[in-house]
Design a protein around this motif. Sequence first.
Motif, PDB file in Angstrom:
ATOM      1  N   PRO A   1     -14.728  52.110   6.640  1.00 23.21           N
ATOM      2  CA  PRO A   1     -15.877  52.702   5.853  1.00 23.21           C
ATOM      3  C   PRO A   1     -15.633  54.345   5.976  1.00 23.21           C
ATOM      4  CG  PRO A   1     -16.654  51.953   8.006  1.00 23.21           C
ATOM      5  CD  PRO A   1     -15.412  51.252   7.704  1.00 23.21           C
ATOM      6  N   VAL A   2     -15.883  55.237   4.800  1.00 19.37           N
ATOM      7  CA  VAL A   2     -15.433  56.542   4.846  1.00 19.37           C
ATOM      8  C   VAL A   2     -16.492  57.234   3.948  1.00 19.37           C
ATOM      9  CG1 VAL A   2     -14.153  58.231   3.929  1.00 19.37           C
ATOM     10  CG2 VAL A   2     -13.113  56.234   4.908  1.00 19.37           C
ATOM     11  N   GLY A   3     -17.389  58.318   4.214  1.00 21.57           N
ATOM     12  CA  GLY A   3     -18.260  59.088   3.660  1.00 21.57           C
ATOM     13  C   GLY A   3     -17.795  60.056   2.891  1.00 21.57           C
ATOM     14  N   VAL A   4     -18.729  60.773   1.942  1.00 26.28           N
ATOM     15  CA  VAL A   4     -18.362  61.829   1.073  1.00 26.28           C
ATOM     16  C   VAL A   4     -19.381  62.727   0.986  1.00 26.28           C
ATOM     17  CG1 VAL A   4     -17.552  62.506  -0.885  1.00 26.28           C
ATOM     18  CG2 VAL A   4     -16.538  60.650  -0.213  1.00 26.28           C
ATOM     19  N   VAL A   5     -18.910  64.061   1.309  1.00 20.62           N
ATOM     20  CA  VAL A   5     -19.895  65.358   0.950  1.00 20.62           C
ATOM     21  C   VAL A   5     -19.365  66.147  -0.178  1.00 20.62           C
ATOM     22  CG1 VAL A   5     -21.374  67.248   1.737  1.00 20.62           C
ATOM     23  CG2 VAL A   5     -20.592  65.385   3.441  1.00 20.62           C
ATOM     24  N   ASP A   6     -19.578  65.752  -1.206  1.00 22.39           N
ATOM     25  CA  ASP A   6     -19.429  66.389  -2.560  1.00 22.39           C
ATOM     26  C   ASP A   6     -20.472  67.262  -3.080  1.00 22.39           C
ATOM     27  OD1 ASP A   6     -18.066  66.908  -4.904  1.00 22.39           O
ATOM     28  OD2 ASP A   6     -18.381  65.228  -5.875  1.00 22.39           O
ATOM     29  N   LEU A   7     -20.185  68.736  -2.802  1.00 23.72           N
ATOM     30  CA  LEU A   7     -21.173  69.549  -3.222  1.00 23.72           C
ATOM     31  C   LEU A   7     -20.883  70.006  -4.598  1.00 23.72           C
ATOM     32  CD1 LEU A   7     -21.942  71.428   0.054  1.00 23.72           C
ATOM     33  CD2 LEU A   7     -23.271  69.451  -1.184  1.00 23.72           C
ATOM     34  N   ASP A   8     -19.459  69.987  -4.826  1.00 24.90           N
ATOM     35  CA  ASP A   8     -19.067  70.207  -6.394  1.00 24.90           C
ATOM     36  C   ASP A   8     -19.424  69.710  -7.545  1.00 24.90           C
ATOM     37  OD1 ASP A   8     -17.340  72.440  -7.463  1.00 24.90           O
ATOM     38  OD2 ASP A   8     -15.876  70.825  -7.862  1.00 24.90           O
ATOM     39  N   ASN A   9     -19.343  68.212  -7.273  1.00 20.46           N
ATOM     40  CA  ASN A   9     -19.798  67.227  -8.079  1.00 20.46           C
ATOM     41  C   ASN A   9     -18.964  67.695  -9.631  1.00 20.46           C
ATOM     42  OD1 ASN A   9     -21.001  64.948  -9.048  1.00 20.46           O
ATOM     43  ND2 ASN A   9     -23.043  66.299  -9.668  1.00 20.46           N
ATOM     44  N   SER A  10     -17.804  67.806  -9.648  1.00 19.12           N
ATOM     45  CA  SER A  10     -17.048  67.885 -10.771  1.00 19.12           C
ATOM     46  C   SER A  10     -16.086  66.693 -10.914  1.00 19.12           C
ATOM     47  CB  SER A  10     -16.198  69.491 -10.712  1.00 19.12           C
ATOM     48  OG  SER A  10     -15.256  69.105  -9.604  1.00 19.12           O
ATOM     49  N   SER A  11     -15.681  66.789 -12.193  1.00 19.02           N
ATOM     50  CA  SER A  11     -14.551  65.836 -12.414  1.00 19.02           C
ATOM     51  C   SER A  11     -13.353  65.830 -11.473  1.00 19.02           C
ATOM     52  CB  SER A  11     -14.209  65.856 -14.073  1.00 19.02           C
ATOM     53  OG  SER A  11     -13.483  67.227 -14.255  1.00 19.02           O
TER      54      SER A  11
ATOM     55  N   VAL B   1     -23.159  68.421   5.339  1.00 19.37           N
ATOM     56  CA  VAL B   1     -22.384  68.097   6.493  1.00 19.37           C
ATOM     57  C   VAL B   1     -22.852  67.567   7.855  1.00 19.37           C
ATOM     58  CG1 VAL B   1     -20.432  68.918   8.036  1.00 19.37           C
ATOM     59  CG2 VAL B   1     -20.555  69.406   5.729  1.00 19.37           C
ATOM     60  N   ALA B   2     -24.274  68.023   8.130  1.00 17.18           N
ATOM     61  CA  ALA B   2     -24.874  67.452   9.256  1.00 17.18           C
ATOM     62  C   ALA B   2     -25.156  66.182   9.302  1.00 17.18           C
ATOM     63  CB  ALA B   2     -26.126  68.338   9.243  1.00 17.18           C
ATOM     64  N   GLU B   3     -25.705  65.511   8.010  1.00 14.61           N
ATOM     65  CA  GLU B   3     -26.113  64.286   7.829  1.00 14.61           C
ATOM     66  C   GLU B   3     -24.752  63.237   7.902  1.00 14.61           C
ATOM     67  OE1 GLU B   3     -28.615  63.011   4.801  1.00 14.61           O
ATOM     68  OE2 GLU B   3     -29.787  64.837   4.641  1.00 14.61           O
ATOM     69  N   ALA B   4     -23.432  63.594   7.633  1.00 12.05           N
ATOM     70  CA  ALA B   4     -22.398  62.948   7.423  1.00 12.05           C
ATOM     71  C   ALA B   4     -21.996  62.748   8.881  1.00 12.05           C
ATOM     72  CB  ALA B   4     -21.178  63.563   6.594  1.00 12.05           C
ATOM     73  N   ARG B   5     -21.974  63.905   9.486  1.00 14.37           N
ATOM     74  CA  ARG B   5     -21.753  63.951  11.124  1.00 14.37           C
ATOM     75  C   ARG B   5     -22.630  62.988  11.786  1.00 14.37           C
ATOM     76  NH1 ARG B   5     -21.984  69.301  14.603  1.00 14.37           N
ATOM     77  NH2 ARG B   5     -24.026  68.891  14.480  1.00 14.37           N
ATOM     78  N   HIS B   6     -23.886  62.925  11.657  1.00 16.06           N
ATOM     79  CA  HIS B   6     -24.591  62.151  12.275  1.00 16.06           C
ATOM     80  C   HIS B   6     -24.354  60.585  11.962  1.00 16.06           C
ATOM     81  CE1 HIS B   6     -28.178  60.999  14.448  1.00 16.06           C
ATOM     82  NE2 HIS B   6     -28.759  60.452  13.172  1.00 16.06           N
ATOM     83  N   ALA B   7     -23.931  60.514  10.855  1.00  8.78           N
ATOM     84  CA  ALA B   7     -23.645  59.105  10.477  1.00  8.78           C
ATOM     85  C   ALA B   7     -22.226  58.672  11.135  1.00  8.78           C
ATOM     86  CB  ALA B   7     -23.043  58.795   8.974  1.00  8.78           C
ATOM     87  N   ILE B   8     -21.224  59.604  11.609  1.00 11.17           N
ATOM     88  CA  ILE B   8     -20.206  59.135  12.315  1.00 11.17           C
ATOM     89  C   ILE B   8     -20.708  59.040  13.728  1.00 11.17           C
ATOM     90  CG2 ILE B   8     -18.077  60.233  13.499  1.00 11.17           C
ATOM     91  CD1 ILE B   8     -17.300  61.303  11.105  1.00 11.17           C
TER      92      ILE B   8
ATOM     93  N   PHE C   1     -15.317  61.320   7.122  1.00  9.71           N
ATOM     94  CA  PHE C   1     -15.631  61.829   5.670  1.00  9.71           C
ATOM     95  C   PHE C   1     -15.251  63.168   5.437  1.00  9.71           C
ATOM     96  CE2 PHE C   1     -18.327  64.427   8.866  1.00  9.71           C
ATOM     97  CZ  PHE C   1     -18.401  65.736   8.244  1.00  9.71           C
ATOM     98  N   LEU C   2     -15.169  62.980   3.922  1.00  8.90           N
ATOM     99  CA  LEU C   2     -14.475  64.068   3.034  1.00  8.90           C
ATOM    100  C   LEU C   2     -15.456  65.096   2.597  1.00  8.90           C
ATOM    101  CD1 LEU C   2     -11.769  65.302   1.853  1.00  8.90           C
ATOM    102  CD2 LEU C   2     -12.482  63.992  -0.123  1.00  8.90           C
TER     103      LEU C   2
ATOM    104  N   SER D   1     -12.433  69.964   3.405  1.00 10.13           N
ATOM    105  CA  SER D   1     -12.440  69.646   4.933  1.00 10.13           C
ATOM    106  C   SER D   1     -12.505  68.195   4.900  1.00 10.13           C
ATOM    107  CB  SER D   1     -13.302  70.396   5.782  1.00 10.13           C
ATOM    108  OG  SER D   1     -13.336  71.725   5.585  1.00 10.13           O
ATOM    109  N   TYR D   2     -11.645  67.706   5.865  1.00  8.89           N
ATOM    110  CA  TYR D   2     -12.140  66.164   6.571  1.00  8.89           C
ATOM    111  C   TYR D   2     -12.239  65.955   7.979  1.00  8.89           C
ATOM    112  CZ  TYR D   2      -6.942  66.743   6.900  1.00  8.89           C
ATOM    113  OH  TYR D   2      -5.694  66.960   6.880  1.00  8.89           O
ATOM    114  N   TYR D   3     -12.974  65.176   8.138  1.00  8.15           N
ATOM    115  CA  TYR D   3     -13.643  64.919   9.698  1.00  8.15           C
ATOM    116  C   TYR D   3     -13.247  63.555   9.933  1.00  8.15           C
ATOM    117  CZ  TYR D   3     -15.880  69.374   9.193  1.00  8.15           C
ATOM    118  OH  TYR D   3     -15.896  70.902   8.852  1.00  8.15           O
ATOM    119  N   TYR D   4     -12.819  63.065  11.125  1.00  8.20           N
ATOM    120  CA  TYR D   4     -12.627  61.776  11.237  1.00  8.20           C
ATOM    121  C   TYR D   4     -12.825  61.553  12.722  1.00  8.20           C
ATOM    122  CZ  TYR D   4      -7.718  63.698  12.227  1.00  8.20           C
ATOM    123  OH  TYR D   4      -6.870  64.513  12.949  1.00  8.20           O
ATOM    124  N   ASN D   5     -13.091  60.499  13.368  1.00 13.89           N
ATOM    125  CA  ASN D   5     -13.548  60.047  14.711  1.00 13.89           C
ATOM    126  C   ASN D   5     -12.287  59.388  15.387  1.00 13.89           C
ATOM    127  OD1 ASN D   5     -14.605  59.174  17.124  1.00 13.89           O
ATOM    128  ND2 ASN D   5     -15.795  57.727  16.214  1.00 13.89           N
ATOM    129  N   MET D   6     -11.792  60.213  16.487  1.00 12.85           N
ATOM    130  CA  MET D   6     -10.498  59.625  17.137  1.00 12.85           C
ATOM    131  C   MET D   6     -11.104  59.074  18.388  1.00 12.85           C
ATOM    132  SD  MET D   6      -7.783  60.290  15.733  1.00 12.85           S
ATOM    133  CE  MET D   6      -6.432  59.983  16.910  1.00 12.85           C
TER     134      MET D   6
END
Length: 389
Positions: free
Chosen positions: A52-62, A86-93, A101-102, A121-126
């Motif tokens: 499972p991977v999450g996305v924070v897409d603030l651009d919302n472009s094609s 990003v805060a909510e995505a980090r909380h999900a991790i 998440f990307l 940016s991308y963040y991953y749990n090691m």
Amino acid sequence: MKYLSLIWAIAKRESKILYVNRIYGFSMIVFPLLAMIFFTSLMDEGLPEDMPVGVVDLDNSSTSRALIRRLDAFQSSRVVAHYPSVAEARHAIQKNEIYAFLYIPKGTADKLLSSRRPQISYYYNMGSVMSGSLLMKDLKTISNLGSAAVGQATMRAKGYTAEQIQTFLQPIRVDLHQVANPWTNYNTYLSTVFVPGIMMLFMFLISAYSLGMELKFGRGKEWLALADNNIVVAILGKYLLQAVVFLTLIFFYEFYIYHVMHFPRLGSALNIILLSVLEVFASIGFGIFAFGLMPSLRMSMSICSLWAVLSFSLAGSAFPVMGMDAPIQALTWLFPLRHYYMLYQITVFNGFPLIDAWFHLVALVAFTLLPWFVLPKIKNAMLTYVYIP
């Protein structure tokens, strides 16, 4: 002929003990089979898929949506959620809902098209090395694909040929060859050391347990009397049936992984048989030696448990021995699983000649012969020691 008849008589005695005491059946057959099925089926797909991977897409472009679709198409990654920040995505991790998440900030597409070098940016749990490494690879690839797509479109508009574009975007082309395991199949190289390691654990424990039970129930003198007070004959008779059972189990395991699961191997069947025999004899030899060092049921089984558990860390399959500190590297030579693993890697997995692994072969033979140094002490313990719980 006399000694053979004595060994046979002791073996019949041991068969009755093994039949009455259910611990032997569970430890020699049931639990090893469960471990075999568990580990080989746990990693049946070879690599973790759809993590499972999450996305924070603030651009919302094609452009950003195309990147997300490509990320979701990777074998290891599956986009399961979109987050507004990003805060909510980090909380999900942190809650272990996703492994990575990307983050695509607003204006990414505009900056790409105007060559203003946007940052995604991308963040991953090691915390889990395997999932973190695989997802980092996918996220890094997505980042490179985004910049490459814009660069390709720009150069095509300027009239560059396809060959010129390819040379600019990828000046060095990597020709990758993953020897022996081109699929990067974790099952191929982890199960082939974990399962034999667990079997060694049970062989260690049962070997020490068998002698400890003779001492506990005061059957040592009777056992030696059946062998005409010859401790070598007594040991051979006691472990004959156990060796046959463990060898049958090991051969079944080898048949299962190579002919049912089709694990790759370059070595011959003769090397596999030799390695299986050495594994059983070395494990039984170490268990007898542990009891001879400390003729106590509790202490000898504790030594065997400790040695077997440490074997998984020091075998070199999870972490390379050459990367360990020098004292730890020297300590790895004292573990039968390390020599089994090296023999397997050299002669079976990669198919190199047996002479290339001669030292590990000699080491397993030495573990097999270790009981010779403690046989007098075992005999003395059976004749004179009083069991203390």
